[in-house]
Motif scaffolding. Structure first.
Motif, PDB file in Angstrom:
ATOM      1  N   HIS A  52      23.174  -8.316  27.549  1.00  0.00           N
ATOM      2  CA  HIS A  52      22.574  -9.047  28.895  1.00  0.00           C
ATOM      3  C   HIS A  52      23.189 -10.387  28.795  1.00  0.00           C
ATOM      4  N   SER A  53      23.146 -11.180  29.780  1.00  0.00           N
ATOM      5  CA  SER A  53      23.343 -12.742  29.793  1.00  0.00           C
ATOM      6  C   SER A  53      24.551 -13.104  29.083  1.00  0.00           C
ATOM      7  N   MET A  89      25.394 -14.267  24.176  1.00  0.00           N
ATOM      8  CA  MET A  89      25.029 -12.939  24.728  1.00  0.00           C
ATOM      9  C   MET A  89      23.777 -12.465  24.118  1.00  0.00           C
ATOM     10  N   ASN A  90      23.242 -11.813  24.759  1.00  0.00           N
ATOM     11  CA  ASN A  90      21.716 -11.012  24.259  1.00  0.00           C
ATOM     12  C   ASN A  90      21.864  -9.416  24.084  1.00  0.00           C
ATOM     13  N   THR A  91      22.209  -9.244  22.779  1.00  0.00           N
ATOM     14  CA  THR A  91      22.305  -7.720  22.188  1.00  0.00           C
ATOM     15  C   THR A  91      21.020  -7.263  21.755  1.00  0.00           C
ATOM     16  N   GLY A  92      19.671  -7.524  22.461  1.00  0.00           N
ATOM     17  CA  GLY A  92      18.363  -7.104  22.196  1.00  0.00           C
ATOM     18  C   GLY A  92      18.014  -8.420  21.363  1.00  0.00           C
ATOM     19  N   SER A  93      18.526  -9.436  21.017  1.00  0.00           N
ATOM     20  CA  SER A  93      18.156 -10.937  20.807  1.00  0.00           C
ATOM     21  C   SER A  93      19.343 -11.724  21.358  1.00  0.00           C
ATOM     22  N   PRO A  94      19.038 -12.971  21.467  1.00  0.00           N
ATOM     23  CA  PRO A  94      20.031 -14.007  21.950  1.00  0.00           C
ATOM     24  C   PRO A  94      20.890 -14.640  20.756  1.00  0.00           C
ATOM     25  N   GLU A 126      19.415 -28.052  24.568  1.00  0.00           N
ATOM     26  CA  GLU A 126      19.730 -27.213  25.550  1.00  0.00           C
ATOM     27  C   GLU A 126      19.097 -25.705  25.267  1.00  0.00           C
ATOM     28  N   TRP A 127      19.286 -25.234  23.864  1.00  0.00           N
ATOM     29  CA  TRP A 127      18.785 -23.848  23.350  1.00  0.00           C
ATOM     30  C   TRP A 127      17.220 -24.001  23.387  1.00  0.00           C
ATOM     31  N   VAL A 128      16.638 -25.000  22.990  1.00  0.00           N
ATOM     32  CA  VAL A 128      15.255 -25.115  23.029  1.00  0.00           C
ATOM     33  C   VAL A 128      14.612 -24.736  24.288  1.00  0.00           C
ATOM     34  N   ASN A 129      15.114 -25.411  25.464  1.00  0.00           N
ATOM     35  CA  ASN A 129      14.832 -25.334  26.788  1.00  0.00           C
ATOM     36  C   ASN A 129      15.255 -23.966  27.171  1.00  0.00           C
ATOM     37  N   ARG A 130      16.023 -23.206  26.487  1.00  0.00           N
ATOM     38  CA  ARG A 130      16.523 -21.621  27.166  1.00  0.00           C
ATOM     39  C   ARG A 130      15.843 -20.954  26.538  1.00  0.00           C
ATOM     40  N   CYS A 147      22.443  -9.817  10.003  1.00  0.00           N
ATOM     41  CA  CYS A 147      21.779  -9.690  11.226  1.00  0.00           C
ATOM     42  C   CYS A 147      22.352  -8.704  11.959  1.00  0.00           C
ATOM     43  N   GLY A 148      21.546  -7.725  12.180  1.00  0.00           N
ATOM     44  CA  GLY A 148      22.167  -6.522  13.081  1.00  0.00           C
ATOM     45  C   GLY A 148      22.649  -6.905  14.718  1.00  0.00           C
ATOM     46  N   THR A 149      21.669  -7.412  15.306  1.00  0.00           N
ATOM     47  CA  THR A 149      21.919  -7.853  16.612  1.00  0.00           C
ATOM     48  C   THR A 149      23.097  -8.874  16.510  1.00  0.00           C
ATOM     49  N   GLY A 150      22.940  -9.765  15.573  1.00  0.00           N
ATOM     50  CA  GLY A 150      24.162 -10.958  15.534  1.00  0.00           C
ATOM     51  C   GLY A 150      25.362 -10.316  15.121  1.00  0.00           C
ATOM     52  N   VAL A 151      25.510  -9.395  14.187  1.00  0.00           N
ATOM     53  CA  VAL A 151      26.502  -8.735  13.952  1.00  0.00           C
ATOM     54  C   VAL A 151      27.277  -7.879  15.141  1.00  0.00           C
ATOM     55  N   THR A 152      26.395  -7.384  15.913  1.00  0.00           N
ATOM     56  CA  THR A 152      26.694  -6.408  17.177  1.00  0.00           C
ATOM     57  C   THR A 152      27.423  -7.692  18.127  1.00  0.00           C
ATOM     58  N   ALA A 153      26.726  -8.952  18.523  1.00  0.00           N
ATOM     59  CA  ALA A 153      27.223  -9.602  19.300  1.00  0.00           C
ATOM     60  C   ALA A 153      28.617 -10.379  18.842  1.00  0.00           C
TER      61      ALA A 153
END
Length: 256
Positions: free
Chosen positions: A122-123, A133-138, A164-168, A200-206
């Motif tokens: 997503h995103s 991108m969001n792969t389950g986590s941003p 920016e990222w705190v706001n998001r 980090c699995g979702t990070g590796v994926t992204a």
């Protein structure tokens, strides 16, 4: 609370988790208590805590908490460890389906590796300096020519805590070095842990999907992390994404 409760410690490429079989729902969920259990000096020590619970429509439900004691978004390595835990508990053989915070997952297990089907991406955003991108986590994904010299803690924290990222709503930050046309090296600053983790699995994926977008790297992509090696496989338009790698029990004990 009972006088004692069994816990298990699992790790997947150095991403380590306290695992609780909570199918009887007796674990006392409290941010302070979970943070204490994850503390590396005063508790068991882990990047997060995972409850394995019953679900009427699936083999099990995975509930993940970050090391700060707060319930987290999807954790890929945690998912692979939970699958191994469920297999060790005799909940399934070879193939399973379970539910997590980001929806349904399927997985296959053999002695060497767990292959976990990740959720949809997503995103997705493309920028000059980074992809998001969001792969389950941003995940914020940026590139480095020599990843060993990157100060992942300082640079990652800077992005993570930027306005920016705190706001998001926050992000994890990944630094990627392309090793060859099928291999990348990834280091990740994880929110919730607020430090660099071994993997980090979702990070590796992204990161793998980002290298496909930027450099046309083809599936499966081999990924080196501090904690070991993973693979990410996927089909066109990022369908049928799998995170593949080892997950194993380290030890077990009793919480008094």
């Amino acid at each position: 609370m009972n006088n004692s409760l069994k816990f298990y410690k699992y790790q997947g490429t150095g991403n380590d988790f306290v695992m609780i079989d909570n199918r009887n729902e007796i674990f006392p969920i409290s941010q302070t208590y979970i943070e204490h259990l994850c503390h590396r000096r005063f508790g068991i020590g882990a990047d997060g805590l995972i409850l394995l619970q019953n679900d009427p429509e699936y083999d099990f439900r995975m509930v993940y908490f970050n090391a700060d004691g707060r319930e987290g978004s999807m954790c890929g390595n945690g998912g692979r460890c939970t699958v191994r835990f469920a297999e060790d508990l005799g909940i399934f053989k070879h193939e399973t389906k379970f539910i997590a915070v980001d929806g349904k997952h399927t997985a296959q297990a053999n002695k060497e590796v767990i292959s976990l089907k990740m959720g949809e991406v997503h995103s997705l955003e493309r920028h000059t300096e980074y992809d998001f991108m969001n792969t389950g986590s941003p995940h914020y994904v940026t590139y480095a020519t020599d990843i060993e010299v990157v100060d992942v803690f300082s640079e990652g924290r800077k992005v993570r805590n930027s306005e920016e990222w705190v706001n998001r709503g926050g992000t994890n930050v990944n630094f990627v070095q392309v090793i060859d046309n099928e291999t990348i090296y990834v280091r990740t600053y994880e929110r919730g842990v607020e430090d660099e983790t071994y993997s980090c699995g979702t990070g590796v994926t992204a990161s793998a999907l980002s290298t496909n977008l930027r450099f046309g790297m083809k599936s499966p992509i081999k990924v080196i992390t501090k904690g070991g090696n993973l693979q990410v496989s996927f089909e066109d338009n990022f369908q049928n994404i799998h995170l593949i790698g080892p997950a194993m029990r380290v030890f077990e004990g009793i919480l008094e």
